[in-house]
Write a protein that holds these residues in place. Sequence first.
Motif, short mmCIF file in Angstrom:
data_model
loop_
_atom_site.label_atom_id
_atom_site.label_comp_id
_atom_site.label_asym_id
_atom_site.label_seq_id
_atom_site.Cartn_x
_atom_site.Cartn_y
_atom_site.Cartn_z
N LYS A 162 5.46 7.92 -1.27
CA LYS A 162 5.06 8.90 -2.29
C LYS A 162 4.03 9.87 -1.68
O LYS A 162 3.16 9.43 -0.94
N GLU A 165 -0.59 13.10 -4.04
CA GLU A 165 -0.85 13.56 -5.42
C GLU A 165 -2.33 13.74 -5.72
O GLU A 165 -2.75 13.62 -6.87
N GLY A 198 -5.19 2.46 -3.51
CA GLY A 198 -4.00 1.72 -3.91
C GLY A 198 -4.15 0.23 -3.70
O GLY A 198 -4.61 -0.23 -2.64
N THR A 199 -3.77 -0.51 -4.71
CA THR A 199 -3.88 -1.98 -4.65
C THR A 199 -2.57 -2.64 -5.09
O THR A 199 -2.55 -3.56 -5.90
N GLY A 200 -1.47 -2.14 -4.56
CA GLY A 200 -0.18 -2.83 -4.68
C GLY A 200 -0.09 -3.84 -3.54
O GLY A 200 -1.08 -4.18 -2.90
N SER A 201 1.13 -4.27 -3.25
CA SER A 201 1.31 -5.27 -2.17
C SER A 201 0.72 -4.80 -0.86
O SER A 201 0.05 -5.56 -0.15
N SER A 202 0.95 -3.53 -0.51
CA SER A 202 0.48 -3.04 0.79
C SER A 202 -1.04 -3.04 0.84
O SER A 202 -1.64 -3.48 1.83
N ARG A 222 -6.50 1.91 -9.13
CA ARG A 222 -6.12 2.45 -10.44
C ARG A 222 -5.76 1.31 -11.39
O ARG A 222 -6.29 1.20 -12.48
N THR A 223 -4.87 0.42 -10.95
CA THR A 223 -4.46 -0.70 -11.81
C THR A 223 -4.67 -2.02 -11.07
O THR A 223 -4.13 -2.17 -9.97
N LYS A 343 4.89 -6.07 -13.53
CA LYS A 343 4.57 -5.23 -12.40
C LYS A 343 4.70 -6.15 -11.19
O LYS A 343 4.42 -7.34 -11.32
N ARG A 344 5.08 -5.64 -10.05
CA ARG A 344 5.34 -6.52 -8.92
C ARG A 344 4.07 -7.31 -8.57
O ARG A 344 3.08 -6.73 -8.14
N ALA A 393 -2.39 3.61 0.37
CA ALA A 393 -1.48 2.48 0.11
C ALA A 393 -0.87 2.74 -1.26
O ALA A 393 -0.87 1.88 -2.14
N THR A 394 -0.40 3.98 -1.43
CA THR A 394 -0.04 4.46 -2.77
C THR A 394 1.44 4.29 -3.11
O THR A 394 1.88 4.75 -4.14
N GLY A 395 2.17 3.62 -2.23
CA GLY A 395 3.52 3.21 -2.61
C GLY A 395 4.59 4.25 -2.36
O GLY A 395 4.42 5.20 -1.60
N PHE A 396 5.69 4.06 -3.06
CA PHE A 396 6.94 4.75 -2.73
C PHE A 396 7.56 5.39 -3.96
O PHE A 396 7.31 4.96 -5.09
N TRP A 509 6.51 1.04 -10.63
CA TRP A 509 7.57 1.71 -9.86
C TRP A 509 8.95 1.18 -10.23
O TRP A 509 9.95 1.81 -9.94
P1 NA7 Z 1 2.84 -0.08 -4.96
O1 NA7 Z 1 3.09 -1.45 -5.35
O2 NA7 Z 1 3.54 1.01 -5.67
O3 NA7 Z 1 1.29 0.15 -5.02
C1 NA7 Z 1 0.74 1.44 -4.95
C2 NA7 Z 1 -0.69 1.39 -5.36
O4 NA7 Z 1 -1.25 2.68 -5.25
C3 NA7 Z 1 -0.88 0.99 -6.81
O5 NA7 Z 1 -2.05 0.26 -6.92
C4 NA7 Z 1 -0.99 2.33 -7.50
O6 NA7 Z 1 -1.68 2.28 -8.72
C5 NA7 Z 1 -1.79 3.09 -6.50
N1 NA7 Z 1 -1.60 4.54 -6.62
C6 NA7 Z 1 -0.46 5.21 -6.54
N2 NA7 Z 1 -0.69 6.53 -6.67
C7 NA7 Z 1 -2.01 6.68 -6.86
C8 NA7 Z 1 -2.85 7.79 -7.05
N3 NA7 Z 1 -2.35 9.02 -7.08
N4 NA7 Z 1 -4.15 7.56 -7.22
C9 NA7 Z 1 -4.64 6.32 -7.19
N5 NA7 Z 1 -3.91 5.21 -6.99
C10 NA7 Z 1 -2.59 5.41 -6.83
O7 NA7 Z 1 3.18 0.15 -3.41
P2 NA7 Z 1 2.99 -0.88 -2.22
O8 NA7 Z 1 3.27 -0.14 -0.97
O9 NA7 Z 1 1.70 -1.57 -2.31
O10 NA7 Z 1 4.08 -1.95 -2.47
C11 NA7 Z 1 5.44 -1.56 -2.65
C12 NA7 Z 1 6.32 -2.73 -2.59
O11 NA7 Z 1 6.56 -3.04 -1.23
C13 NA7 Z 1 5.82 -4.00 -3.13
O12 NA7 Z 1 5.88 -4.14 -4.47
C14 NA7 Z 1 6.71 -5.01 -2.44
O13 NA7 Z 1 7.95 -5.06 -3.06
C15 NA7 Z 1 6.84 -4.44 -1.10
P3 NA7 Z 1 -0.87 2.01 -10.10
O14 NA7 Z 1 -0.53 0.55 -10.03
O15 NA7 Z 1 0.38 2.87 -10.01
O16 NA7 Z 1 -1.77 2.39 -11.17
#
Ligand code: NA7
Length: 891
Positions: A162, A165, A198-202, A222-223, A343-344, A393-396, A509
């Motif tokens: 992604k 933004e 970003g605090t997803g898996s990555s 963020r979440t 959520k994952r 680490a803002t994902g895809f 996502w």
């Molecule tokens: P994720 O799981 O989409 O995590 C992205 C993180 O980045 C998540 O915490 C998002 O918060 C945060 N995010 C995304 N955009 C923003 C912006 N603009 N500002 C602040 N924070 C943001 O991606 P990962 O790479 O960690 O993991 C993807 C998948 O790969 C995982 O689930 C596994 O299947 C392997 P949000 O939660 O959207 O509020």
Amino acid sequence: MPEATVETRASEATHSGSTQQVDVAVVGAGFAGLYILHRLRKAGFSAVVLEEAGDVGGTWYWNRYPGARCDIQTIDYSYTFDPELDKAWTWSEKYATQPEILRYLGFVADRYDLRRDIRFGTKVKQATWDDASERWLITTDNGANVSCRHYIMATGCLSSPKPPEIDGVKDFKGEVYFTGRWPHEGVNLKGKRVAVIGTGSSGIQSIPLIASEAAQLTVFQRTPNFALPAGNGPQPEDRRTFFETDRAAYREQARWSLAGVPYPQQTVVSWQLSDAERRERFEKAWAAGDLVHILTQLWADQGVDVDGNAILCDLIREKIGEVVKDPETLAALTPQDHPFGSKRPCLDTNYYATYNRPNVTLVNLRQEPIKEITAGGISTDKRSFDVDVIVFATGFDAMTGAILAVHPITGRGGKSLSSVWAHGPQSYLGLTVAGFPNLFMITGPGSPSVLSNMAVSIEQHADWVVDRLIALRDAGFTSMEATETAQAGWAQHMADCSMLTLHRLANTWYTGANVPGKAQGVMPYTGGVGPYRSICNEVVGRGMLGFHLKGPGGAEQCNDGEIVRLQPDVRLVLGMLAEMNLPPIETMGAAGARDFLNEFNKGRPAGRPVGEVGEGMLQGADGPLPYKLYRPATPGPHPIVVYFHGGGWVLGDHESDDPFCRDMCRRTGMIFVSVNYRHAPEHRFPAAPEDGYAATRWISEHAADLGGRPGPVLVAGWSAGANVAAVTCQLARDRGGPQIAGQLLLSPVTDCIFDRPSYVENATGYFLTRGLMYWFWDIYCSPADRTDPRASPIRGKLEGLPPAFVTTAEFDPLRDEGIAYAEALAKAGVPVEQLKARGHFHSSFVMVDVVITGVPGRIKMAEALRRFAGLPAQMDTVRRAPPPEVNAAAS
Ligand code: NA7
């Protein structure tokens, strides 16, 4: 013979001018692309794989950030198509690191000599279908363009990062990295001030490692996410033993499981377990460090019901609380806004403990959103943070991003895939798209993909696609395309499936919510890997249902239709019943059928707790009758609903619809009294309706003794019980009371004719058959009596009856007589609401906690009963479990 030594036919690509001519072009050389290439070659197709990266690996080529690992156990995250390959590779850890997974994929590429048909460093610029030649023309940015009969997107679900933004990224003077595009040479963070967004898996995997290297780490969250300790190390003994004992069985179980990992379907529900038992299961899952285990193995309702899920959320929050020391940081890290699993969830190693380090700061973006990125760092609307490095680490742009990135894809009639998907991805089976002949997606939107073990799903998708190409070739067809009907049916089925799980309740996502402006909706198939596999097989078994096949000389085949019209859980229930291979119930005799029903009911989930359950005797038309009373946990006195169970006047008793009565008691906040009216053949017509009427009168007269609200009662019933309820309303009107405030009729028997269309359409196949209805009627009522309104209430006078709520099910012989009764009531001036339950069968609404898609219907029924009783339609809440149930006599 080992697969590796099977002679593969060399890929016979040819070049005409500057265009490479192949049977099949594949985009992506990750897990999916490699296997497809192997299968295509074995099947004798010429093929080329186009890959932007410099080597194989796909997602695992790009995602090299510190701590990158898989989070499905690697024993499961492997190819299974070749038992020799399975034996030739041993994973060193429970969760392999990115370098090890990449080595594995390289090993596979070498073993099957795949690289020679992969064009690395080659990006697809566009793909266009040519109807005249029935071929795709693929334009690349490097080397020859490609002309192919079939075009397969093996582009992965999480491979299109992604954009940031956030304003000002370009102004930042320090270093910027994306976890999804981490430099191959690594990054030295020593002594640096690092920001991770970003605090997803990555983020969760990399943050502890970055914290241990950097001078200062600031995490912008963020979440908050749920994460559990991976407990990485050697492969766990129990799974390895299971695997080593019978690899083939292990793999086969995975293929038919819900998530692609061989775990059984959990059947025990949370309310059957004590707190201690639930905690014990939870602790075991926590220690196991396995996402699929904790997502599926605790209790059956954890993934489908907010109450069952909330118990688990609380337990996880407790764990987080035991680790994080600073209260403010703890509050920010504790997820509160989504059910666990919607959520994952993530696996971590020391993630929460990292926030106890003095060099780590958490910024809660919910309280102070990022305003901008400046030359020196990141500013929120409250503070500024000077940093040297920003890690995104803002994902895809998940599921659709990687497919649409190969842009434009232009199908039949010049239609572009991005415009067809402008309001969300459309597909048939997640594999094909109407209007795009010979285009296939592996783990595309609409397939189980990211909600499953990707390795298992990829193999299934690839096998299905390549098998179809072989069949097509063998039959002399040159193109296949999903029909609009099939695609619309799949969209409906996807929407139905999305009601089975809690994924729809979070912005993620999975739903497209992470990308601003993206169409929203649950994109992966939530019905499970095994059911999905059986549907794909069924499409083939039913003559390529939903596909238009074409060949030279005008050869054509189109077997149009929708593959699943039943609700997904109804399909499973009927499938299970079919597998039991039961003799027809009508051949069992009344006693045998009753025994069967009792046994069958023992296997269903226990009904939910209510405030109190009591039993007693009331006065029927010809002597005492047992009843069961369900009292809500809320303070009374409550209105009373007199309930008549189903069973064709022959089967069942006051306990046989126990889960339904409990559920409705909770949803309505009313007392349910289930009456054991007399049954045939011992007591034939009119014993049942006369008992129904007498019981209603007795209950009305004893309302206060029963702890109920004096005044009008309500009646409800299912099937033959709904027949009794409907007749009771007529008798009460004609015999001077009792007063009835409303009637709830679920799939009622209202008439004694058997030629309405629903009787014909559903004569066999949906458990309640025409043969069974004949049998019930014969036992219950002689033909001469059947036109009596007490047997066939549609033949009675309908004016002046209490308001009614009538439900009917699409796949039920009784559907049309239920609708006819509702319409006749309305014509007679009775206020009527109808619920025509699409995709449901006769028993859907009473199979509580089995047919999950019946929940919205029961919510509507409960609202109707409350309105009839003069209460606000909605209760305050039925979300959290009421206090423990007390078993006591009601009178
Ligand atoms: P994720 O799981 O989409 O995590 C992205 C993180 O980045 C998540 O915490 C998002 O918060 C945060 N995010 C995304 N955009 C923003 C912006 N603009 N500002 C602040 N924070 C943001 O991606 P990962 O790479 O960690 O993991 C993807 C998948 O790969 C995982 O689930 C596994 O299947 C392997 P949000 O939660 O959207 O509020």
